[in-house]
Design a protein around this motif. Sequence first.
Motif, short mmCIF file in Angstrom:
data_model
loop_
_atom_site.label_atom_id
_atom_site.label_comp_id
_atom_site.label_asym_id
_atom_site.label_seq_id
_atom_site.Cartn_x
_atom_site.Cartn_y
_atom_site.Cartn_z
N ASP A 44 0.83 -1.20 0.00
CA ASP A 44 0.00 0.00 0.00
C ASP A 44 0.87 1.26 0.00
OD1 ASP A 44 -2.37 -1.46 0.06
OD2 ASP A 44 -2.42 -1.52 2.25
N GLU A 165 -4.65 4.15 5.73
CA GLU A 165 -5.12 3.71 4.42
C GLU A 165 -3.98 3.62 3.41
OE1 GLU A 165 -8.38 5.96 2.93
OE2 GLU A 165 -9.61 5.67 4.74
N HIS A 166 -2.84 4.21 3.75
CA HIS A 166 -1.71 4.21 2.82
C HIS A 166 -0.54 3.36 3.31
CE1 HIS A 166 -3.82 7.18 0.55
NE2 HIS A 166 -3.73 8.12 1.47
N GLY A 167 -0.79 2.58 4.36
CA GLY A 167 0.22 1.61 4.77
C GLY A 167 1.31 2.12 5.66
#
Length: 506
Positions: A44, A165-167
């Motif tokens: 991600d 949400e973006h790792g």
Amino acid sequence: MKGMPRDVHAEPVLATTRIQGDVLVGLLKKNELLLFFSIDSPADFVGFLKGLPLTSAQTVLEQRAEVAERRSRGVTALIPAPGLNVAFTAAGLAKLGVAGLAGVPGLEEFVAGMAARQAVLDDPDPAHWRSVGPQHPADGVFVLTGASRAEIDDTIALHLAPPDEHGWSVVREEVGTVRPDPVHGHEHFGYADGVSQPGVRGTTPDGDIITPSVDRDDHPDQGNLGQDLLWPGEFVFGYPGQDPQLGDPSPDFARPGALVAPPVPFMADGAFMVFRRLAQRVPEFDASVRALARSTSGADAVSPELLGAQMVGRWKSGAPVELSPVKDDLSLAEGTPRENDFEFGDDREGVRCPWAAHVRKAYPRDDVRHDTTPTELEVAHAEAFTQTHRMMRRGITFGPELSHAEALSGRTTQQRGLLFKCYVTSIAEQFEFVQQAWVDAPDFVQPGSGLDPIIGQPSTGTHSFLGAAPFSEDPTNKPALSVAHFVTMQGGDYFFAPSLDAIQSL
């Protein structure tokens, strides 16, 4: 340094659209946020990373040109210039799939990390660090800059949020703020900081000179007066570096050294970034300077203002004590043409500027180790050697201004100091060498010098500092002082700032 007329066409064309903006040029900033992070989901995170609008060196050059043009018209209002860069630890690069770093020459210190280099750097026990390091391990850091904190927060909202949400997730934050006028650009002890940055040889792909020479005829190897032009391989991989040997018997400072090749292909057009949080005990420092000044006597007795300037090597205005050894001189202050227009060759005995003054320790210019009567050729080779250990510094102060309550009590109650950053292509030969072989070496530049009284890391509570004798100019009059320690390293690590192309290749 003097040499043949500058031949800009012989200098390299730099990939300014690919190199991150903070490395060679420096992101514009009044405020800075260092957002240290962990990579929780590499898959991600890579997709997210490739979509970030990272600020290139070309963008920063254009921003600086706009600022200069506006100032020429008398416009001083700040322009919106948000900056976003990123750098990774060796552990972070491994998570991103950059393999094969262990055992590669030139990467040993980077792979080991700063905490593992404690003995080399004379640092405090990493178990007690309060910033990044073993207690707060980070895979990387986002460098966010702006004219205001609101500008930084806008960048976060538009491009970095939400982390999960973006790792990635936040490990540690460090907030820096440029001090207000009239001490803008000064560190918390009050002295002008970052005055002696090196210039960079080379041009943009469009032919613009990175560091123009103000006097191309009489000072072809300088940008501003006293600002030596260095080959870019000292600060970014893939370009020529400095020649440490020069030529005999006629040294040529304009001659490039060998190509500084990236240790692995991924590192082309990138640079190592060193970060350290340095806490300063300001009221205690001021009290110590007052007491030490009272202990001096005779022809070379000094005021607290003069002793503080001798310890730093500059007056609080930025004027070098080498040029103005007994009183401040605003015509030589920070921002004036001659702020860096000096060498130490006229003061080999250190009677004007102490051998251990901070600016002399960190950048000894034409000093020759353990020799106060060198030949011209020995001086030239010493200068060449010095230039292979330079760093591109990007520090900023943190913490509130000193309160009157702290000043009156002589005791620090609020954390403040410097968020030190620098960019190099050799952690060992640039950052670590300067800290170990110069700053922390009591016999550098000459035997008996003592440690750097500002950033030296003594193994005991106090250390020696040999002062100056500017009034009598008698070397035997220099006071031997015992200086306490007022700057504490509180954490840090080694990072790598890849090129924008390298990030897209992940």
